[in-house]
Write a protein that holds these residues in place. Structure first.
Motif, PDB file in Angstrom:
ATOM      1  N   ARG A 166      35.124  33.506  88.479  1.00 18.94           N
ATOM      2  CA  ARG A 166      35.882  34.391  87.586  1.00 18.94           C
ATOM      3  C   ARG A 166      36.484  35.560  88.366  1.00 18.94           C
ATOM      4  O   ARG A 166      37.634  35.973  88.138  1.00 18.94           O
ATOM      5  CB  ARG A 166      34.953  34.876  86.482  1.00 18.94           C
ATOM      6  CG  ARG A 166      35.674  35.625  85.381  1.00 18.94           C
ATOM      7  CD  ARG A 166      34.819  35.760  84.112  1.00 18.94           C
ATOM      8  NE  ARG A 166      33.514  36.313  84.389  1.00 18.94           N
ATOM      9  CZ  ARG A 166      32.379  35.640  84.240  1.00 18.94           C
ATOM     10  NH1 ARG A 166      32.412  34.366  83.844  1.00 18.94           N
ATOM     11  NH2 ARG A 166      31.221  36.208  84.490  1.00 18.94           N
ATOM     12  N   MET A 167      35.723  36.135  89.268  1.00 25.17           N
ATOM     13  CA  MET A 167      36.242  37.234  90.087  1.00 25.17           C
ATOM     14  C   MET A 167      37.412  36.755  90.946  1.00 25.17           C
ATOM     15  O   MET A 167      38.438  37.453  91.072  1.00 25.17           O
ATOM     16  CB  MET A 167      35.124  37.785  90.983  1.00 25.17           C
ATOM     17  CG  MET A 167      34.037  38.561  90.231  1.00 25.17           C
ATOM     18  SD  MET A 167      32.648  38.990  91.308  1.00 25.17           S
ATOM     19  CE  MET A 167      33.496  39.927  92.573  1.00 25.17           C
ATOM     20  N   ARG A 168      37.238  35.573  91.549  1.00 29.34           N
ATOM     21  CA  ARG A 168      38.325  35.055  92.394  1.00 29.34           C
ATOM     22  C   ARG A 168      39.582  34.825  91.561  1.00 29.34           C
ATOM     23  O   ARG A 168      40.699  35.142  91.978  1.00 29.34           O
ATOM     24  CB  ARG A 168      37.880  33.756  93.060  1.00 29.34           C
ATOM     25  CG  ARG A 168      38.959  33.110  93.917  1.00 29.34           C
ATOM     26  CD  ARG A 168      38.471  31.816  94.540  1.00 29.34           C
ATOM     27  NE  ARG A 168      39.534  31.154  95.270  1.00 29.34           N
ATOM     28  CZ  ARG A 168      39.896  31.433  96.511  1.00 29.34           C
ATOM     29  NH1 ARG A 168      39.247  32.382  97.167  1.00 29.34           N
ATOM     30  NH2 ARG A 168      40.884  30.790  97.112  1.00 29.34           N
ATOM     31  N   ARG A 224      40.437  36.317  88.794  1.00 30.06           N
ATOM     32  CA  ARG A 224      41.039  37.591  88.398  1.00 30.06           C
ATOM     33  C   ARG A 224      41.830  38.200  89.544  1.00 30.06           C
ATOM     34  O   ARG A 224      42.932  38.732  89.353  1.00 30.06           O
ATOM     35  CB  ARG A 224      39.928  38.541  87.945  1.00 30.06           C
ATOM     36  CG  ARG A 224      40.468  39.881  87.419  1.00 30.06           C
ATOM     37  CD  ARG A 224      39.346  40.824  87.006  1.00 30.06           C
ATOM     38  NE  ARG A 224      38.543  40.267  85.932  1.00 30.06           N
ATOM     39  CZ  ARG A 224      37.289  39.875  86.057  1.00 30.06           C
ATOM     40  NH1 ARG A 224      36.696  39.956  87.239  1.00 30.06           N
ATOM     41  NH2 ARG A 224      36.628  39.386  85.026  1.00 30.06           N
ATOM     42  N   VAL A 225      41.253  38.121  90.766  1.00 28.81           N
ATOM     43  CA  VAL A 225      41.953  38.702  91.919  1.00 28.81           C
ATOM     44  C   VAL A 225      43.235  37.916  92.215  1.00 28.81           C
ATOM     45  O   VAL A 225      44.300  38.502  92.499  1.00 28.81           O
ATOM     46  CB  VAL A 225      41.025  38.715  93.145  1.00 28.81           C
ATOM     47  CG1 VAL A 225      41.793  39.134  94.398  1.00 28.81           C
ATOM     48  CG2 VAL A 225      39.852  39.662  92.914  1.00 28.81           C
ATOM     49  N   GLU A 269      31.540  43.014  87.556  1.00 26.04           N
ATOM     50  CA  GLU A 269      31.028  41.711  87.972  1.00 26.04           C
ATOM     51  C   GLU A 269      30.233  41.837  89.279  1.00 26.04           C
ATOM     52  O   GLU A 269      29.175  41.217  89.449  1.00 26.04           O
ATOM     53  CB  GLU A 269      32.187  40.729  88.172  1.00 26.04           C
ATOM     54  CG  GLU A 269      32.950  40.385  86.909  1.00 26.04           C
ATOM     55  CD  GLU A 269      32.284  39.262  86.143  1.00 26.04           C
ATOM     56  OE1 GLU A 269      31.190  38.820  86.563  1.00 26.04           O
ATOM     57  OE2 GLU A 269      32.851  38.826  85.137  1.00 26.04           O
ATOM     58  N   THR A 270      30.755  42.671  90.203  1.00 28.48           N
ATOM     59  CA  THR A 270      30.066  42.849  91.491  1.00 28.48           C
ATOM     60  C   THR A 270      28.705  43.505  91.294  1.00 28.48           C
ATOM     61  O   THR A 270      27.707  43.110  91.909  1.00 28.48           O
ATOM     62  CB  THR A 270      30.929  43.701  92.437  1.00 28.48           C
ATOM     63  OG1 THR A 270      32.220  43.097  92.590  1.00 28.48           O
ATOM     64  CG2 THR A 270      30.272  43.816  93.800  1.00 28.48           C
ATOM     65  N   ASP A 298      36.944  45.792  86.177  1.00 31.31           N
ATOM     66  CA  ASP A 298      36.288  44.548  85.752  1.00 31.31           C
ATOM     67  C   ASP A 298      35.619  43.853  86.942  1.00 31.31           C
ATOM     68  O   ASP A 298      34.491  43.328  86.827  1.00 31.31           O
ATOM     69  CB  ASP A 298      37.301  43.596  85.112  1.00 31.31           C
ATOM     70  CG  ASP A 298      37.832  44.141  83.786  1.00 31.31           C
ATOM     71  OD1 ASP A 298      37.156  45.007  83.186  1.00 31.31           O
ATOM     72  OD2 ASP A 298      38.919  43.706  83.358  1.00 31.31           O
ATOM     73  N   THR A 299      36.318  43.847  88.058  1.00 25.22           N
ATOM     74  CA  THR A 299      35.734  43.237  89.262  1.00 25.22           C
ATOM     75  C   THR A 299      34.496  43.997  89.719  1.00 25.22           C
ATOM     76  O   THR A 299      33.502  43.401  90.158  1.00 25.22           O
ATOM     77  CB  THR A 299      36.779  43.201  90.386  1.00 25.22           C
ATOM     78  OG1 THR A 299      37.953  42.510  89.939  1.00 25.22           O
ATOM     79  CG2 THR A 299      36.215  42.507  91.623  1.00 25.22           C
ATOM     80  N   CYS A 319      41.778  45.954  86.358  1.00 26.21           N
ATOM     81  CA  CYS A 319      41.346  44.756  87.095  1.00 26.21           C
ATOM     82  C   CYS A 319      40.241  45.099  88.096  1.00 26.21           C
ATOM     83  O   CYS A 319      39.239  44.373  88.212  1.00 26.21           O
ATOM     84  CB  CYS A 319      42.542  44.130  87.811  1.00 26.21           C
ATOM     85  SG  CYS A 319      42.129  42.641  88.758  1.00 26.21           S
ATOM     86  N   LEU A 320      40.406  46.219  88.796  1.00 20.44           N
ATOM     87  CA  LEU A 320      39.377  46.632  89.749  1.00 20.44           C
ATOM     88  C   LEU A 320      38.076  47.002  89.052  1.00 20.44           C
ATOM     89  O   LEU A 320      36.976  46.697  89.547  1.00 20.44           O
ATOM     90  CB  LEU A 320      39.883  47.814  90.587  1.00 20.44           C
ATOM     91  CG  LEU A 320      41.005  47.507  91.589  1.00 20.44           C
ATOM     92  CD1 LEU A 320      41.470  48.790  92.272  1.00 20.44           C
ATOM     93  CD2 LEU A 320      40.511  46.507  92.640  1.00 20.44           C
TER      94      LEU A 320
END
Length: 498
Positions: free
Chosen positions: A259-261, A263-264, A287-288, A283-284, A280-281
């Motif tokens: 999902r992170m990939r 989104r990026v 997740e991180t 949300d990432t 976006c950052l």
């Protein structure tokens, strides 16, 4: 040759050789000691007998002269015994006696001292086979007469021969018996060791389900095999857990990473403005953080299970830990609309680590807040924390009135990354109960998951709910003084008041 070398190099053979050598040396020493002391004792008795005979003959000589001495010796010669007599004239001719031959050198030393000699008895030819041992005294009398009085040592020689034969027989029997015993014991020991080696090779080749043979006779090999089997059980459990962790990490962490990939990649394909890029950052970053928390939880579980957390187990009042943790979560529960109650009437003392126990209780309460929601809309969620004790254990339970966990899933849910379908909607990694179980195991306790009655205000028992119970052993000083002992309860309350 290889088999012989293998047998000779075994510890059993070396021990048998050492014991055999030691017993042989001890037996030889005892034989020499007994033989020498027996010989000395018998020699003293012989000397006393000879001296007594000399005393009697001296009296006869004093009374009747040489003729009386000859008559006395002839009378004694005719009596069957082991005494020896001999009278010689001035020319060395035998006047009377029971000795056929005696070396001239012995006869020339007539000073009356004790001599050990070889002689030939009267009536036997002078040969080496007929020679006998004797102890004698020789005196020179007036007129160049010589008198010999002694005693035959055949009894002593025979006794020494018997002792020698007994020693030989003993040594031969001991060697034979030691050889037979060593043969059977060595075969048995080597067989057990070969079985252990074979089982070990199978395990090293990857068969983690293999175990060492236990015969059940309770010897040192059984104790060793039992301890190694317990160790192998633990290794198999850890390897299975490692495999499950690897599979679960690959399964559960693949989704957020994907999902992170995605989104990026989507952000890179689009021409985002500052606000959209920031969202976006953010949300990432969320997740991180979840991934980092998951790995931190895994690391903490691994450290607790390995006992490398640096935890210092010390006497603790468990009720103070419960009160402190519940005080932190009570406002959270109220804000979430959950009825939260605490009961800590017992004051058990345990050996534990305050931080780890507080973390375990906090995880239980958080699980109850997340997943302990009633299935019926008109039932208010409720959580009840109860601390009790019996004669041997402290019991800390966290009950909710939610849907509970099916009995078939209660053991599985304590494994890493296991999340039931009913809890998929809530955030989490499925590591909370795994950490609790690891902490409880470190404290030599037990985590029990059972159904619980409803804890809502209405008192209805229609909802089953979940009761998570941590059972910990009391300190030695408190065992046998559970809350069922009224005298102990009164003393505790009195001490608290004072």
């Amino acid at each position: 040759m290889t088999a012989l070398t293998r047998i000779l190099s075994t510890t059993a053979f070396k021990l048998a050789a050492i014991y055999l050598t030691s017993f042989t040396a001890l037996s030889v020493f005892l034989f020499i000691f007994i033989s020498q002391n027996t010989d000395d004792l018998m020699n003293k008795q012989v000397v006393q007998t000879v001296d007594a005979e000399i005393q009697g003959l001296a009296e006869q000589y004093a009374q009747n002269g040489i003729n009386g001495l000859v008559v006395g010796v002839e009378r004694r010669v005719r009596s069957p015994n082991s005494n020896l007599y001999l009278i010689l004239d001035y020319s060395g001719n035998v006047i009377t006696g029971n000795i056929a031959y005696l070396p001239e050198k012995v006869l020339s030393e007539s000073d009356g001292r004790i001599q050990f000699v070889s002689y030939t008895p009267l009536g036997l030819p002078e040969t080496d086979e007929n020679k006998a041992k004797a102890i004698v005294r020789i005196f020179e009398l007036p007129g160049n007469f010589k008198l010999l009085v002694g005693r035959d040592l055949e009894d002593q020689v025979h006794l020494k021969s018997l002792l020698g034969d007994a020693l030989t027989l003993w040594l031969v029997g001991m060697v034979v018996l030691a050889g037979i015993t060593w043969f059977f014991l060595n075969r048995r020991i080597l067989k057990r060791i070969d079985n252990l080696s074979m089982s070990s090779r199978q395990i090293m080749e990857g068969d983690l389900a293999g175990r060492l043979d236990v015969t059940g006779n309770g010897d040192e090999f059984d104790r060793l095999a039992s301890n190694l089997n317990v160790m192998l059980d633990r290794i198999e459990e850890l390897m299975k857990g490692l495999k499950e962790v690897s599979d679960n990490i690959a399964h559960d962490l693949k989704t957020p990473l994907t999902r992170m990939r995605g989104r990026v990649e989507a952000a890179l394909r689009r021409d985002l403005n500052a606000k959209e890029g920031r969202e976006c950052l953010e949300d990432t970053l969320v997740e991180t953080d979840e991934l980092i928390n998951t790995f931190n939880a895994l690391l903490r579980i691994a450290r607790v299970e390995a006992g490398s957390t640096g935890a210092q187990l010390e006497p603790l009042q468990l009720n103070t830990i419960v009160n402190d943790v519940c005080e932190l979560y009570e406002p959270v529960a109220e804000d979430d609309g959950v009825t939260f109650s605490v009961s800590t009437e017992a004051e058990p003392t345990i050996e534990g680590d305050r931080e780890l126990l507080a973390q375990a209780l906090a995880n239980l309460i958080e699980n109850a807040l997340k997943y302990g929601r009633p299935t019926e809309e008109n039932v208010k969620p409720a959580i009840k924390v109860v601390l009790s004790a019996n004669d041997e254990q402290a019991i800390l339970s966290v009950e909710d009135n939610g849907a509970g966990i099916a009995e078939v899933d209660r053991e599985r849910v304590c494994n890493r990354f296991v999340r039931l379908d009913s809890s998929r909607h809530a955030p989490g990694s499925g590591l909370g109960l795994s950490l609790i179980k690891a902490v409880v195991t470190l404290h030599h306790g037990e985590l029990q998951l059972t159904s619980a009655g409803s804890v809502d205000d209405s008192g209805s028992d229609e909802q089953s709910g979940l009761c998570a119970r941590i059972v910990l052993p009391l300190t030695k000083g408190q065992r046998g003084e559970g809350e069922g002992n009224e005298a102990w309860d009164k003393a505790q309350k009195k001490n608290a008041t004072s």
